[in-house]
Design a protein around this motif. Structure first.
Motif, PDB file in Angstrom:
ATOM      1  N   LEU A 187       0.821  -1.209   0.000  1.00  0.00           N
ATOM      2  CA  LEU A 187       0.000   0.000   0.000  1.00  0.00           C
ATOM      3  C   LEU A 187       0.856   1.260   0.000  1.00  0.00           C
ATOM      4  CD1 LEU A 187      -2.707  -0.966   2.649  1.00  0.00           C
ATOM      5  CD2 LEU A 187      -2.816  -1.261   0.182  1.00  0.00           C
ATOM      6  N   TRP A 188       2.032   1.179   0.623  1.00  0.00           N
ATOM      7  CA  TRP A 188       2.827   2.391   0.795  1.00  0.00           C
ATOM      8  C   TRP A 188       3.881   2.605  -0.283  1.00  0.00           C
ATOM      9  CZ3 TRP A 188       2.368   6.880   2.692  1.00  0.00           C
ATOM     10  CH2 TRP A 188       3.474   7.716   2.725  1.00  0.00           C
ATOM     11  N   LEU A 189       4.534   1.562  -0.740  1.00  0.00           N
ATOM     12  CA  LEU A 189       5.683   1.739  -1.625  1.00  0.00           C
ATOM     13  C   LEU A 189       5.388   2.547  -2.885  1.00  0.00           C
ATOM     14  CD1 LEU A 189       7.618  -1.627  -1.300  1.00  0.00           C
ATOM     15  CD2 LEU A 189       8.255   0.618  -0.433  1.00  0.00           C
ATOM     16  N   PRO A 190       4.214   2.427  -3.504  1.00  0.00           N
ATOM     17  CA  PRO A 190       3.956   3.274  -4.680  1.00  0.00           C
ATOM     18  C   PRO A 190       3.910   4.767  -4.358  1.00  0.00           C
ATOM     19  CG  PRO A 190       2.467   1.402  -4.672  1.00  0.00           C
ATOM     20  CD  PRO A 190       3.146   1.422  -3.321  1.00  0.00           C
ATOM     21  N   LEU A 191       3.799   5.098  -3.067  1.00  0.00           N
ATOM     22  CA  LEU A 191       3.738   6.499  -2.644  1.00  0.00           C
ATOM     23  C   LEU A 191       5.076   7.006  -2.129  1.00  0.00           C
ATOM     24  CD1 LEU A 191       0.469   6.126  -0.544  1.00  0.00           C
ATOM     25  CD2 LEU A 191       0.611   7.019  -2.875  1.00  0.00           C
ATOM     26  N   ARG A 204      -4.498   7.987   1.260  1.00  0.00           N
ATOM     27  CA  ARG A 204      -5.385   7.873   2.417  1.00  0.00           C
ATOM     28  C   ARG A 204      -6.536   6.887   2.215  1.00  0.00           C
ATOM     29  NH1 ARG A 204      -7.891  12.788   6.073  1.00  0.00           N
ATOM     30  NH2 ARG A 204      -9.292  11.485   7.323  1.00  0.00           N
ATOM     31  N   GLU A 205      -7.212   6.945   1.082  1.00  0.00           N
ATOM     32  CA  GLU A 205      -8.405   6.110   0.898  1.00  0.00           C
ATOM     33  C   GLU A 205      -8.069   4.624   0.962  1.00  0.00           C
ATOM     34  OE1 GLU A 205     -12.014   5.390  -2.345  1.00  0.00           O
ATOM     35  OE2 GLU A 205     -10.672   7.104  -2.557  1.00  0.00           O
ATOM     36  N   GLU A 206      -7.022   4.221   0.254  1.00  0.00           N
ATOM     37  CA  GLU A 206      -6.690   2.796   0.237  1.00  0.00           C
ATOM     38  C   GLU A 206      -6.109   2.344   1.568  1.00  0.00           C
ATOM     39  OE1 GLU A 206      -4.622  -0.599  -2.544  1.00  0.00           O
ATOM     40  OE2 GLU A 206      -4.368   1.518  -3.069  1.00  0.00           O
TER      41      GLU A 206
END
Length: 215
Positions: free
Chosen positions: A126-130, A147-149
């Motif tokens: 969930l975090w790495l693409p950001l 935030r949504e995901e």
């Protein structure tokens, strides 16, 4: 909810942290007992596995790689290994490893786990693409996009913690404290992490933050 699920590897959307794209197999199926991802090289020469070892990681994972299709070239502690489809490659934590596609469409399935320790999913998918947004200082955009995901998967504390970091740096104290609270509820270690993390310096004097970390 069905007790089984079926998918072709190519049906799982690729995600990327700006390095080697991968397909989050574990996250796709909601697996909680072991880690598993898939990596596809679209062209010959594409890197499939980032060069790394696990000796400095907290989890010290062992990893098993299956060349599902195509042909790969592994480099294991500097030694090259030719790996056609059907090859299994096992690496202990200290082994520095990377892999490249030798044919277009080469796909590797990777499984990992820590000896003697129950698997704990961290939700890095969930975090790495950001993460590239965080690294470049685009904190508000990282928070808005994630935030949504992240809120849809509150079982993972690390993405909640990282979201709180971005919100703190973006000048959103209330949101930062709330997401940090959720992270701490799921992992007590995040309380002490937040106490020392400079990402929370912008909100360190907020009463709600002080109450949350006990200072």
């Amino acid at each position: 909810m069905s007790d089984y699920a079926v998918a072709q590897i190519d049906e799982i959307d690729e995600i990327s942290d700006g390095r080697c794209p991968w397909r989050p197999v574990r996250h796709h199926f909601g697996i909680t007992s072991f880690g598993v991802n898939a990596f596809t090289g679209k062209e010959a020469g594409d890197r499939l596995i980032n060069e790394h070892d696990e000796s400095e990681e907290q989890d010290l994972q062992e990893e098993l790689y299956l060349v599902q299709r195509g042909r790969a070239r592994f480099e294991l502690d500097g030694e090259q290994v030719d790996a056609p489809a059907g090859t299994l490659v096992f690496a202990r934590p200290s082994v520095k490893r990377t892999a490249f596609a030798e044919e277009p469409g080469t796909t590797i399935v990777a499984l990992g786990g820590t000896p003697g320790k129950a698997y704990e999913p961290h939700g890095g998918e969930l975090w790495l693409p950001l993460n590239h947004l965080y690294e470049s200082g685009q904190y508000a955009e990282a928070a808005d996009r994630g935030r949504e995901e992240i809120e849809a998967h509150p079982e993972y504390p690390m993405p909640l913690y990282n979201l709180a970091c971005c919100e703190s740096l973006a000048g959103r104290p209330a949101e930062a404290v709330e997401h940090l609270r959720l992270a701490i509820e799921r992992g007590e270690q995040f309380r002490s992490m937040a106490a020392e993390d400079s990402d929370f310096d912008p909100i360190r004097e907020e009463p709600a933050f002080k109450e949350l970390i006990g200072r």
